[in-house]
Design a protein around this motif. Structure first.
Motif, PDB file in Angstrom:
ATOM      1  N   GLU A  16       3.064  10.304   5.262  1.00 56.79           N
ATOM      2  CA  GLU A  16       2.391   9.123   5.831  1.00 56.79           C
ATOM      3  C   GLU A  16       3.235   7.868   5.622  1.00 56.79           C
ATOM      4  O   GLU A  16       3.407   7.053   6.527  1.00 56.79           O
ATOM      5  CB  GLU A  16       0.998   8.938   5.201  1.00 56.79           C
ATOM      6  CG  GLU A  16       0.294   7.733   5.803  1.00 56.79           C
ATOM      7  CD  GLU A  16      -1.182   7.606   5.407  1.00 56.79           C
ATOM      8  OE1 GLU A  16      -1.680   6.467   5.431  1.00 56.79           O
ATOM      9  OE2 GLU A  16      -1.830   8.621   5.088  1.00 56.79           O
ATOM     10  N   LYS A  17       3.784   7.738   4.410  1.00 53.82           N
ATOM     11  CA  LYS A  17       4.586   6.564   4.058  1.00 53.82           C
ATOM     12  C   LYS A  17       5.795   6.423   4.988  1.00 53.82           C
ATOM     13  O   LYS A  17       6.103   5.333   5.473  1.00 53.82           O
ATOM     14  CB  LYS A  17       5.028   6.760   2.601  1.00 53.82           C
ATOM     15  CG  LYS A  17       6.009   5.802   2.055  1.00 53.82           C
ATOM     16  CD  LYS A  17       5.966   5.821   0.530  1.00 53.82           C
ATOM     17  CE  LYS A  17       6.731   6.968  -0.079  1.00 53.82           C
ATOM     18  NZ  LYS A  17       6.600   6.998  -1.548  1.00 53.82           N
TER      19      LYS A  17
ATOM     20  N   ASP B 203       4.217  12.694  -3.794  1.00 52.67           N
ATOM     21  CA  ASP B 203       3.509  13.827  -3.223  1.00 52.67           C
ATOM     22  C   ASP B 203       3.854  13.942  -1.729  1.00 52.67           C
ATOM     23  O   ASP B 203       3.912  12.942  -1.024  1.00 52.67           O
ATOM     24  CB  ASP B 203       2.022  13.527  -3.501  1.00 52.67           C
ATOM     25  CG  ASP B 203       1.105  14.145  -2.503  1.00 52.67           C
ATOM     26  OD1 ASP B 203       1.070  15.373  -2.475  1.00 52.67           O
ATOM     27  OD2 ASP B 203       0.430  13.415  -1.755  1.00 52.67           O
ATOM     28  N   THR B 204       4.123  15.171  -1.266  1.00 55.93           N
ATOM     29  CA  THR B 204       4.661  15.351   0.097  1.00 55.93           C
ATOM     30  C   THR B 204       3.786  14.743   1.182  1.00 55.93           C
ATOM     31  O   THR B 204       4.267  14.030   2.066  1.00 55.93           O
ATOM     32  CB  THR B 204       4.857  16.849   0.422  1.00 55.93           C
ATOM     33  OG1 THR B 204       5.618  17.433  -0.627  1.00 55.93           O
ATOM     34  CG2 THR B 204       5.616  17.035   1.732  1.00 55.93           C
ATOM     35  N   LYS B 205       2.475  14.999   1.108  1.00 53.41           N
ATOM     36  CA  LYS B 205       1.598  14.500   2.179  1.00 53.41           C
ATOM     37  C   LYS B 205       1.645  12.968   2.218  1.00 53.41           C
ATOM     38  O   LYS B 205       1.725  12.352   3.285  1.00 53.41           O
ATOM     39  CB  LYS B 205       0.171  14.985   1.942  1.00 53.41           C
ATOM     40  CG  LYS B 205      -0.769  14.442   3.010  1.00 53.41           C
ATOM     41  CD  LYS B 205      -2.209  14.843   2.783  1.00 53.41           C
ATOM     42  CE  LYS B 205      -3.060  14.205   3.868  1.00 53.41           C
ATOM     43  NZ  LYS B 205      -4.246  13.552   3.371  1.00 53.41           N
TER      44      LYS B 205
ATOM     45  N   LYS C 113      -0.582  14.802  13.065  1.00 53.65           N
ATOM     46  CA  LYS C 113      -0.999  14.197  14.334  1.00 53.65           C
ATOM     47  C   LYS C 113      -1.879  12.973  14.042  1.00 53.65           C
ATOM     48  O   LYS C 113      -1.724  11.901  14.630  1.00 53.65           O
ATOM     49  CB  LYS C 113      -1.798  15.237  15.138  1.00 53.65           C
ATOM     50  CG  LYS C 113      -1.763  15.010  16.642  1.00 53.65           C
ATOM     51  CD  LYS C 113      -2.608  16.040  17.380  1.00 53.65           C
ATOM     52  CE  LYS C 113      -1.929  17.389  17.479  1.00 53.65           C
ATOM     53  NZ  LYS C 113      -2.704  18.353  18.290  1.00 53.65           N
ATOM     54  N   ASP C 114      -2.777  13.153  13.068  1.00 47.24           N
ATOM     55  CA  ASP C 114      -3.692  12.068  12.689  1.00 47.24           C
ATOM     56  C   ASP C 114      -2.939  10.905  12.041  1.00 47.24           C
ATOM     57  O   ASP C 114      -3.222   9.734  12.295  1.00 47.24           O
ATOM     58  CB  ASP C 114      -4.750  12.620  11.721  1.00 47.24           C
ATOM     59  CG  ASP C 114      -5.711  11.537  11.281  1.00 47.24           C
ATOM     60  OD1 ASP C 114      -6.360  10.945  12.161  1.00 47.24           O
ATOM     61  OD2 ASP C 114      -5.791  11.254  10.068  1.00 47.24           O
ATOM     62  N   ILE C 115      -1.950  11.228  11.216  1.00 48.72           N
ATOM     63  CA  ILE C 115      -1.171  10.177  10.533  1.00 48.72           C
ATOM     64  C   ILE C 115      -0.340   9.377  11.539  1.00 48.72           C
ATOM     65  O   ILE C 115      -0.325   8.152  11.526  1.00 48.72           O
ATOM     66  CB  ILE C 115      -0.220  10.809   9.489  1.00 48.72           C
ATOM     67  CG1 ILE C 115      -1.006  11.286   8.260  1.00 48.72           C
ATOM     68  CG2 ILE C 115       0.852   9.815   9.053  1.00 48.72           C
ATOM     69  CD1 ILE C 115      -0.173  12.100   7.270  1.00 48.72           C
TER      70      ILE C 115
ATOM     71  N   TYR D 279       0.840  -1.198   0.000  1.00 48.13           N
ATOM     72  CA  TYR D 279       0.000   0.000   0.000  1.00 48.13           C
ATOM     73  C   TYR D 279       0.876   1.249   0.000  1.00 48.13           C
ATOM     74  O   TYR D 279       0.625   2.207  -0.721  1.00 48.13           O
ATOM     75  CB  TYR D 279      -0.900  -0.043   1.241  1.00 48.13           C
ATOM     76  CG  TYR D 279      -1.705   1.215   1.496  1.00 48.13           C
ATOM     77  CD1 TYR D 279      -2.697   1.621   0.604  1.00 48.13           C
ATOM     78  CD2 TYR D 279      -1.475   1.981   2.640  1.00 48.13           C
ATOM     79  CE1 TYR D 279      -3.446   2.774   0.849  1.00 48.13           C
ATOM     80  CE2 TYR D 279      -2.212   3.127   2.892  1.00 48.13           C
ATOM     81  CZ  TYR D 279      -3.201   3.523   1.986  1.00 48.13           C
ATOM     82  OH  TYR D 279      -3.930   4.659   2.233  1.00 48.13           O
ATOM     83  N   TYR D 280       1.953   1.228   0.786  1.00 53.19           N
ATOM     84  CA  TYR D 280       2.797   2.418   0.905  1.00 53.19           C
ATOM     85  C   TYR D 280       3.913   2.501  -0.136  1.00 53.19           C
ATOM     86  O   TYR D 280       4.275   3.574  -0.584  1.00 53.19           O
ATOM     87  CB  TYR D 280       3.422   2.495   2.301  1.00 53.19           C
ATOM     88  CG  TYR D 280       2.438   2.945   3.347  1.00 53.19           C
ATOM     89  CD1 TYR D 280       1.785   4.170   3.213  1.00 53.19           C
ATOM     90  CD2 TYR D 280       2.137   2.145   4.445  1.00 53.19           C
ATOM     91  CE1 TYR D 280       0.859   4.591   4.156  1.00 53.19           C
ATOM     92  CE2 TYR D 280       1.215   2.562   5.407  1.00 53.19           C
ATOM     93  CZ  TYR D 280       0.581   3.787   5.246  1.00 53.19           C
ATOM     94  OH  TYR D 280      -0.329   4.206   6.184  1.00 53.19           O
ATOM     95  N   PHE D 281       4.489   1.358  -0.515  1.00 51.44           N
ATOM     96  CA  PHE D 281       5.718   1.415  -1.317  1.00 51.44           C
ATOM     97  C   PHE D 281       5.517   0.984  -2.766  1.00 51.44           C
ATOM     98  O   PHE D 281       6.407   0.435  -3.387  1.00 51.44           O
ATOM     99  CB  PHE D 281       6.815   0.564  -0.647  1.00 51.44           C
ATOM    100  CG  PHE D 281       7.119   1.005   0.758  1.00 51.44           C
ATOM    101  CD1 PHE D 281       7.398   2.336   1.032  1.00 51.44           C
ATOM    102  CD2 PHE D 281       7.116   0.094   1.820  1.00 51.44           C
ATOM    103  CE1 PHE D 281       7.673   2.766   2.332  1.00 51.44           C
ATOM    104  CE2 PHE D 281       7.389   0.517   3.110  1.00 51.44           C
ATOM    105  CZ  PHE D 281       7.665   1.855   3.365  1.00 51.44           C
ATOM    106  N   ASN D 282       4.317   1.249  -3.310  1.00 54.70           N
ATOM    107  CA  ASN D 282       4.029   0.701  -4.638  1.00 54.70           C
ATOM    108  C   ASN D 282       4.281   1.654  -5.804  1.00 54.70           C
ATOM    109  O   ASN D 282       4.035   1.311  -6.937  1.00 54.70           O
ATOM    110  CB  ASN D 282       2.569   0.243  -4.698  1.00 54.70           C
ATOM    111  CG  ASN D 282       1.631   1.443  -4.504  1.00 54.70           C
ATOM    112  OD1 ASN D 282       2.101   2.578  -4.340  1.00 54.70           O
ATOM    113  ND2 ASN D 282       0.337   1.206  -4.511  1.00 54.70           N
ATOM    114  N   GLY D 283       4.759   2.886  -5.575  1.00 53.69           N
ATOM    115  CA  GLY D 283       4.881   3.849  -6.685  1.00 53.69           C
ATOM    116  C   GLY D 283       6.002   3.517  -7.653  1.00 53.69           C
ATOM    117  O   GLY D 283       6.806   2.623  -7.437  1.00 53.69           O
TER     118      GLY D 283
END
Length: 478
Positions: A108-109, A102-104, A179-181, A92-96
């Motif tokens: 999260e990643k 993108d910074t945001k 904070k949410d991430i 999910y995170y490392f698939n690019g």
């Protein structure tokens, strides 16, 4: 036996976008294996080359909370050149297609990556004495570590080092989202911790919570205490100055060696460069369609084409420079206006200027081997590796005195016949052009002096051995 864990977002040979990867991939090999057990933690990117992905072996997996999301964390392992590399797997995170986007999303990643790297350690049965973090992508590691200490004996007493490779990139987003991430308690988002100018700043968190902060040259460590270089964190850098030091990056002298380099046509060393080096020039002139002339001074540029690297200065004087008896070979990509600027001059001065607007490792080696001089007029340069490669290949660097360039290139002094390159102090077009023309004059009129500069440059040692020794002192002081 001291245990050290490097945590970073990239490393050669697996994934590379810049000099950070060279440091993370090379430095661990240079520690004494009897005294230091150094391992490396990286993300497992989908965009890694297949040849590496198929060598990874599965170690374990678990599920981890990232605030309100539950995420899979796989751990894969590969021992490469005697160093254990662990890869955090999560599609999910490392698939690019690239490591960063993108910074945001990157925030999260890498929040996920930082927390997962720490959470994996008890399962891997590896408790490091020191965790060495690199750049903003791992800035949350010291913060999470601080958070984990309350209530988990395993993490107590682990020390951290935060290395800044380029202060320009900090991982900044609005506090509420971060904070949410991260799921970190609100108390971490105060102005003396993660918050900077009303936003959350991941690199700042790492700098505040790390036991030691280093950067990649001693001049840069001084420069970042000033507003011009400090990227709005100069106040923090001054506050932490008793824990801040600079250690210049090294170069992998096995990979970068003109005597054995498989990517260059003709091998040479400090004893025979006078005869042999020029053969590489003729070969490159032929390959790139430049006028064949072994006597002409060839100036190389291998770089990201950005303002940071001084291309606004170069753009101003290209026309003037092309009136001189020089050839210019450029390799790299970057801002469109600079890409087009080089294309334009290659069209206007055919046979004199070669614009290679792409990146190629073999061509970069050929340029270092073929050129007489190398131009690097950076606005700021935390360390810089190109000038080290130039010195190694007997190509005389012409640099601006900033950061690592100031620390590694000794300016030529014609009275004492000392020096390994040419340099100018102020970020100014006239000063740069004057020093390039001074170098031309020495090249054409004082050939013995020029060769002496080449020889002195080739005899300097900027291998990782030196840097590793300084990192050892740093680790011991912790």
């Amino acid at each position: 036996m001291k245990k050290i864990l490097f945590v970073a977002s990239e490393s050669v040979p697996f994934i590379k976008t810049g000099g950070l990867a060279d440091v993370v991939g090379s430095l661990p090999k240079y520690f004494d294996k009897e005294k230091y057990d150094v391992r490396v933690m990286l993300p497992k990117y989908m965009c890694m080359k297949e040849e590496w992905k198929e060598k990874l072996t599965y170690k374990t997996h678990f599920y981890m909370d990232l605030n309100w999301r539950e995420q899979y964390v796989g751990i894969l392992e590969l021992v490469h050149e005697g160093i254990t590399f662990w890869f955090i797997d999560n599609e999910y995170y490392f698939n690019g297609f690239t490591p960063y986007g993108d910074t945001k999303w990157d925030i999260e990643k890498f929040a996920f990556f930082s927390k997962a790297s720490l959470s994996a350690l008890p399962l891997l049965d590896f408790r490091p004495d020191i965790i060495h973090c690199h750049d903003w992508q791992t800035g949350l590691v010291p913060v999470y570590l601080d958070n984990f200490r309350y209530g988990n004996e395993f993490f107590r007493g682990i020390k951290t080092v935060m290395t800044i490779h380029n202060l320009k990139f900090q991982g900044v987003w609005d506090t509420k989202t971060v904070k949410d991430i991260t799921g970190l308690p609100a108390y971490y988002f105060a102005p003396d911790k993660l918050e900077a100018y009303k936003d959350a700043n991941l690199l700042k968190g790492g700098i505040v919570y790390a036991d030691r902060v280093t950067t990649v040259s001693s001049s840069y460590a001084e420069e970042i205490k000033q507003p011009f270089y400090g990227e709005r964190l100069d106040g923090l850098m001054n506050a932490r100055s008793n824990c801040l030091s600079g250690i210049v990056n090294g170069l992998d002298y096995n990979e970068w060696n003109p005597a054995t380099d498989p990517m260059i046509e003709h091998h040479y060393d400090a004893s025979n460069f006078r005869k042999e080096k020029v053969k590489n020039k003729l070969a490159l002139q032929e390959a790139l369609g430049l006028n064949q002339d072994k006597k002409v001074m060839m100036i190389g540029i291998v770089s990201r084409l950005t303002d940071q690297k001084g291309f606004d200065l170069i753009a101003y004087v290209m026309d003037d420079l092309c009136q001189d008896a020089v050839q210019i070979v450029a390799l790299g990509t970057g801002e469109e206006r600079y890409e087009n600027m080089f294309r334009h001059f290659a069209w206007k001065y055919q046979g004199k200027v070669s614009a290679n607007i792409y990146y190629s490792e073999p061509i970069s080696h050929k340029i270092y081997a073929a050129c007489d001089a190398f131009l690097m007029p950076s606005l700021f340069e935390p360390c810089g590796l190109s000038q080290l490669m130039s010195l190694r290949y007997g190509t005389v660097p012409i640099v601006r005195e900033t950061g690592g360039l100031k620390d590694t290139v000794e300016p030529y002094n014609e009275f004492e016949k000392k020096g390994t390159g040419f340099s100018f102090a102020n970020y100014n077009v006239h000063e740069m052009l004057a020093v390039i023309r001074y170098a031309e004059k020495i090249y054409y009129d004082k050939r013995r002096d020029w060769n002496k500069i080449v020889e002195q440059g080739m005899s300097r040692d900027f291998s990782w051995k030196n840097s590793a020794k300084q990192y050892v002192d740093l680790y011991e002081s912790l």
